[in-house]
Scaffold this motif. Structure first.
Motif, PDB file in Angstrom:
ATOM      1  N   MET A   1      -1.966  21.556  29.710  1.00 55.77           N
ATOM      2  CA  MET A   1      -3.399  21.700  29.821  1.00 55.77           C
ATOM      3  C   MET A   1      -3.876  22.581  28.667  1.00 55.77           C
ATOM      4  O   MET A   1      -3.373  23.676  28.486  1.00 55.77           O
ATOM      5  N   ASP A   2      -4.825  22.106  27.866  1.00 58.70           N
ATOM      6  CA  ASP A   2      -5.423  22.864  26.774  1.00 58.70           C
ATOM      7  C   ASP A   2      -6.878  23.149  27.123  1.00 58.70           C
ATOM      8  O   ASP A   2      -7.615  22.223  27.490  1.00 58.70           O
ATOM      9  N   ILE A   3      -7.286  24.393  26.982  1.00 59.23           N
ATOM     10  CA  ILE A   3      -8.664  24.782  27.308  1.00 59.23           C
ATOM     11  C   ILE A   3      -9.186  25.726  26.228  1.00 59.23           C
ATOM     12  O   ILE A   3      -8.475  26.642  25.801  1.00 59.23           O
ATOM     13  N   PHE A   4     -10.423  25.506  25.781  1.00 61.07           N
ATOM     14  CA  PHE A   4     -11.099  26.456  24.900  1.00 61.07           C
ATOM     15  C   PHE A   4     -12.395  26.881  25.561  1.00 61.07           C
ATOM     16  O   PHE A   4     -13.218  26.041  25.926  1.00 61.07           O
ATOM     17  N   LEU A   5     -12.552  28.172  25.760  1.00 54.70           N
ATOM     18  CA  LEU A   5     -13.773  28.733  26.331  1.00 54.70           C
ATOM     19  C   LEU A   5     -14.575  29.363  25.200  1.00 54.70           C
ATOM     20  O   LEU A   5     -14.143  30.343  24.597  1.00 54.70           O
ATOM     21  N   LYS A   6     -15.727  28.784  24.893  1.00 60.38           N
ATOM     22  CA  LYS A   6     -16.577  29.324  23.829  1.00 60.38           C
ATOM     23  C   LYS A   6     -17.397  30.458  24.430  1.00 60.38           C
ATOM     24  O   LYS A   6     -18.377  30.232  25.130  1.00 60.38           O
ATOM     25  N   LEU A   7     -16.929  31.661  24.187  1.00 63.65           N
ATOM     26  CA  LEU A   7     -17.588  32.858  24.702  1.00 63.65           C
ATOM     27  C   LEU A   7     -17.117  34.061  23.903  1.00 63.65           C
ATOM     28  O   LEU A   7     -16.136  33.976  23.181  1.00 63.65           O
ATOM     29  N   ASP A   8     -17.842  35.149  24.000  1.00 62.44           N
ATOM     30  CA  ASP A   8     -17.348  36.397  23.422  1.00 62.44           C
ATOM     31  C   ASP A   8     -16.310  36.937  24.398  1.00 62.44           C
ATOM     32  O   ASP A   8     -16.657  37.258  25.542  1.00 62.44           O
ATOM     33  N   THR A  62      -2.059  32.146  24.953  1.00 61.05           N
ATOM     34  CA  THR A  62      -3.484  32.436  24.781  1.00 61.05           C
ATOM     35  C   THR A  62      -3.773  32.925  23.364  1.00 61.05           C
ATOM     36  O   THR A  62      -2.960  33.607  22.751  1.00 61.05           O
ATOM     37  N   VAL A  63      -4.959  32.571  22.888  1.00 55.64           N
ATOM     38  CA  VAL A  63      -5.468  33.086  21.618  1.00 55.64           C
ATOM     39  C   VAL A  63      -6.865  33.623  21.899  1.00 55.64           C
ATOM     40  O   VAL A  63      -7.773  32.864  22.248  1.00 55.64           O
ATOM     41  N   TRP A  64      -7.009  34.933  21.779  1.00 55.94           N
ATOM     42  CA  TRP A  64      -8.284  35.614  21.994  1.00 55.94           C
ATOM     43  C   TRP A  64      -8.940  35.778  20.631  1.00 55.94           C
ATOM     44  O   TRP A  64      -8.420  36.489  19.771  1.00 55.94           O
ATOM     45  N   LYS A  65     -10.062  35.102  20.416  1.00 55.25           N
ATOM     46  CA  LYS A  65     -10.751  35.124  19.133  1.00 55.25           C
ATOM     47  C   LYS A  65     -12.049  35.920  19.288  1.00 55.25           C
ATOM     48  O   LYS A  65     -13.019  35.428  19.847  1.00 55.25           O
ATOM     49  N   SER A 105       3.507  35.307  39.451  1.00 56.25           N
ATOM     50  CA  SER A 105       4.939  35.531  39.214  1.00 56.25           C
ATOM     51  C   SER A 105       5.607  34.272  38.659  1.00 56.25           C
ATOM     52  O   SER A 105       6.704  34.337  38.121  1.00 56.25           O
ATOM     53  N   GLN A 106       4.941  33.114  38.763  1.00 48.55           N
ATOM     54  CA  GLN A 106       5.460  31.868  38.212  1.00 48.55           C
ATOM     55  C   GLN A 106       5.415  31.853  36.680  1.00 48.55           C
ATOM     56  O   GLN A 106       6.063  31.036  36.049  1.00 48.55           O
ATOM     57  N   LEU A 107       4.620  32.749  36.097  1.00 55.11           N
ATOM     58  CA  LEU A 107       4.513  32.811  34.639  1.00 55.11           C
ATOM     59  C   LEU A 107       5.765  33.471  34.092  1.00 55.11           C
ATOM     60  O   LEU A 107       5.974  34.668  34.245  1.00 55.11           O
ATOM     61  N   VAL A 108       6.606  32.670  33.469  1.00 51.48           N
ATOM     62  CA  VAL A 108       7.885  33.168  32.975  1.00 51.48           C
ATOM     63  C   VAL A 108       7.906  33.353  31.461  1.00 51.48           C
ATOM     64  O   VAL A 108       8.802  33.987  30.922  1.00 51.48           O
ATOM     65  N   LYS A 109       6.906  32.776  30.783  1.00 52.79           N
ATOM     66  CA  LYS A 109       6.795  32.930  29.333  1.00 52.79           C
ATOM     67  C   LYS A 109       5.313  33.050  29.001  1.00 52.79           C
ATOM     68  O   LYS A 109       4.531  32.153  29.310  1.00 52.79           O
ATOM     69  N   ILE A 110       4.949  34.173  28.378  1.00 50.24           N
ATOM     70  CA  ILE A 110       3.551  34.419  28.021  1.00 50.24           C
ATOM     71  C   ILE A 110       3.482  34.765  26.543  1.00 50.24           C
ATOM     72  O   ILE A 110       4.222  35.618  26.066  1.00 50.24           O
ATOM     73  N   GLU A 111       2.594  34.080  25.826  1.00 47.29           N
ATOM     74  CA  GLU A 111       2.349  34.368  24.415  1.00 47.29           C
ATOM     75  C   GLU A 111       0.872  34.708  24.279  1.00 47.29           C
ATOM     76  O   GLU A 111       0.018  33.998  24.809  1.00 47.29           O
ATOM     77  N   LEU A 112       0.574  35.791  23.561  1.00 49.34           N
ATOM     78  CA  LEU A 112      -0.808  36.222  23.434  1.00 49.34           C
ATOM     79  C   LEU A 112      -1.090  36.642  22.001  1.00 49.34           C
ATOM     80  O   LEU A 112      -0.305  37.376  21.407  1.00 49.34           O
ATOM     81  N   THR A 113      -2.201  36.160  21.471  1.00 51.68           N
ATOM     82  CA  THR A 113      -2.634  36.498  20.119  1.00 51.68           C
ATOM     83  C   THR A 113      -4.063  37.015  20.183  1.00 51.68           C
ATOM     84  O   THR A 113      -4.880  36.470  20.937  1.00 51.68           O
ATOM     85  N   LYS A 114      -4.353  38.052  19.379  1.00 50.99           N
ATOM     86  CA  LYS A 114      -5.719  38.565  19.232  1.00 50.99           C
ATOM     87  C   LYS A 114      -6.077  38.509  17.755  1.00 50.99           C
ATOM     88  O   LYS A 114      -5.299  38.961  16.915  1.00 50.99           O
ATOM     89  N   ALA A 115      -7.251  37.969  17.455  1.00 51.15           N
ATOM     90  CA  ALA A 115      -7.693  37.906  16.066  1.00 51.15           C
ATOM     91  C   ALA A 115      -9.216  37.947  16.024  1.00 51.15           C
ATOM     92  O   ALA A 115      -9.892  37.758  17.038  1.00 51.15           O
ATOM     93  N   TRP A 116      -9.734  38.174  14.812  1.00 50.77           N
ATOM     94  CA  TRP A 116     -11.174  38.135  14.572  1.00 50.77           C
ATOM     95  C   TRP A 116     -11.539  36.717  14.148  1.00 50.77           C
ATOM     96  O   TRP A 116     -10.784  36.056  13.441  1.00 50.77           O
ATOM     97  N   SER A 117     -12.704  36.246  14.557  1.00 53.56           N
ATOM     98  CA  SER A 117     -13.134  34.896  14.214  1.00 53.56           C
ATOM     99  C   SER A 117     -14.599  34.901  13.806  1.00 53.56           C
ATOM    100  O   SER A 117     -15.436  35.496  14.482  1.00 53.56           O
ATOM    101  N   GLU A 119     -16.514  31.867  13.035  1.00 55.17           N
ATOM    102  CA  GLU A 119     -17.280  30.739  13.560  1.00 55.17           C
ATOM    103  C   GLU A 119     -16.957  30.352  14.995  1.00 55.17           C
ATOM    104  O   GLU A 119     -17.785  29.754  15.661  1.00 55.17           O
ATOM    105  N   TYR A 120     -15.743  30.644  15.458  1.00 50.08           N
ATOM    106  CA  TYR A 120     -15.341  30.147  16.773  1.00 50.08           C
ATOM    107  C   TYR A 120     -14.802  31.238  17.687  1.00 50.08           C
ATOM    108  O   TYR A 120     -13.650  31.177  18.105  1.00 50.08           O
ATOM    109  N   PRO A 121     -15.613  32.244  18.016  1.00 53.16           N
ATOM    110  CA  PRO A 121     -15.104  33.213  18.985  1.00 53.16           C
ATOM    111  C   PRO A 121     -14.900  32.531  20.334  1.00 53.16           C
ATOM    112  O   PRO A 121     -15.593  31.586  20.673  1.00 53.16           O
ATOM    113  N   GLY A 122     -13.922  33.022  21.050  1.00 53.69           N
ATOM    114  CA  GLY A 122     -13.660  32.454  22.362  1.00 53.69           C
ATOM    115  C   GLY A 122     -12.230  32.690  22.783  1.00 53.69           C
ATOM    116  O   GLY A 122     -11.514  33.506  22.210  1.00 53.69           O
ATOM    117  N   LEU A 123     -11.825  31.952  23.783  1.00 55.67           N
ATOM    118  CA  LEU A 123     -10.488  32.077  24.339  1.00 55.67           C
ATOM    119  C   LEU A 123      -9.876  30.681  24.430  1.00 55.67           C
ATOM    120  O   LEU A 123     -10.410  29.794  25.088  1.00 55.67           O
TER     121      LEU A 123
END
Length: 140
Positions: A1-8, A62-65, A105-117, A119-123
Motif C-alpha cells: 500500500m502506497d499513500i501520500f498525504l499532502k499536508l504540513d 515513511t518519508v516526512w517532507k 507490535s506487528q511492525l517488525v521493520k520500520i524505515e523513517l526519513t525526514k527532509a525539507w521539501s 514543492e511537495y511537503p507531506g507524508l
C-alpha cells in the motif's frame, strides 16, 4: 500500500504528553498540540483505512517532507526536531486505531526519513506484509 498525504507534517509528538495532579491523583493527558497532531493524522489517514487489518509481520517505510524555509535546500536532510522515533510513534498509534493492523507490535521493520521539501511537503509511506522469504533475504 502506497499513500501520500499532502499536508504540513505535524511536529508535535506523543512525547508531549502532560501530567497533572487532580484531587491527589496523577493524571496523564495529551497536550493541545499532541491532540492536534492526532486529529490531523486521523483525518488524513481515515480515507485510506483498510476494511480489514493486516495480519502477520509488517514493514512500514515513511518519508516526512517538511516545508522548507529560506535557510534549507529542497531535499536537504532535516536534522532538527522532532525526533524520528517520536514522529513514528504518533503515526503508529493513529494507524493502529484506524485498523491498518491489529497491533503495532506487528511492525517488525520500520524505515523513517525526514527532509525539507520545496514543492511537495507531506507524508509518504508504504506498508508491506512480510514473509519468511523476506527475512531470509535480509540476513543473507
Amino acid at each position: 500500500m502506497d499513500i501520500f498525504l499532502k499536508l504540513d507534517p505535524p511536529t508535535a509528538t506523543s512525547q508531549e504528553n502532560k501530567t497533572a495532579v487532580v484531587n491527589g491523583r496523577i493524571m496523564h493527558y495529551k497536550s493541545k498540540s499532541a491532540q492536534k497532531t492526532f486529529a490531523t493524522l486521523t483525518a488524513a489517514l481515515k480515507p485510506f483505512a483498510p476494511a480489514e487489518p493486516m495480519e502477520g509481520p509488517i514493514r512500514l517505510m515513511t518519508v516526512w517532507k517538511f516545508p522548507r524555509g529560506k535557510s534549507h535546500k529542497d531535499g536537504e536532510w532535516k536534522t532538527s526536531r522532532p525526533d524520528t522515533d517520536n514522529l513514528v510513534k504518533a503515526l503508529k498509534d493513529v494507524m493502529t486505531r484506524l485498523g491498518f493492523w491489529k497491533d503495532d507490535s506487528q511492525l517488525v521493520k520500520i524505515e523513517l526519513t525526514k527532509a525539507w521539501s520545496k514543492e511537495y511537503p507531506g507524508l509518504f509511506f508504504q506498508i508491506w506484509k512480510l514473509t519468511d522469504e523476506d527475512y531470509a533475504k535480509m540476513i543473507d
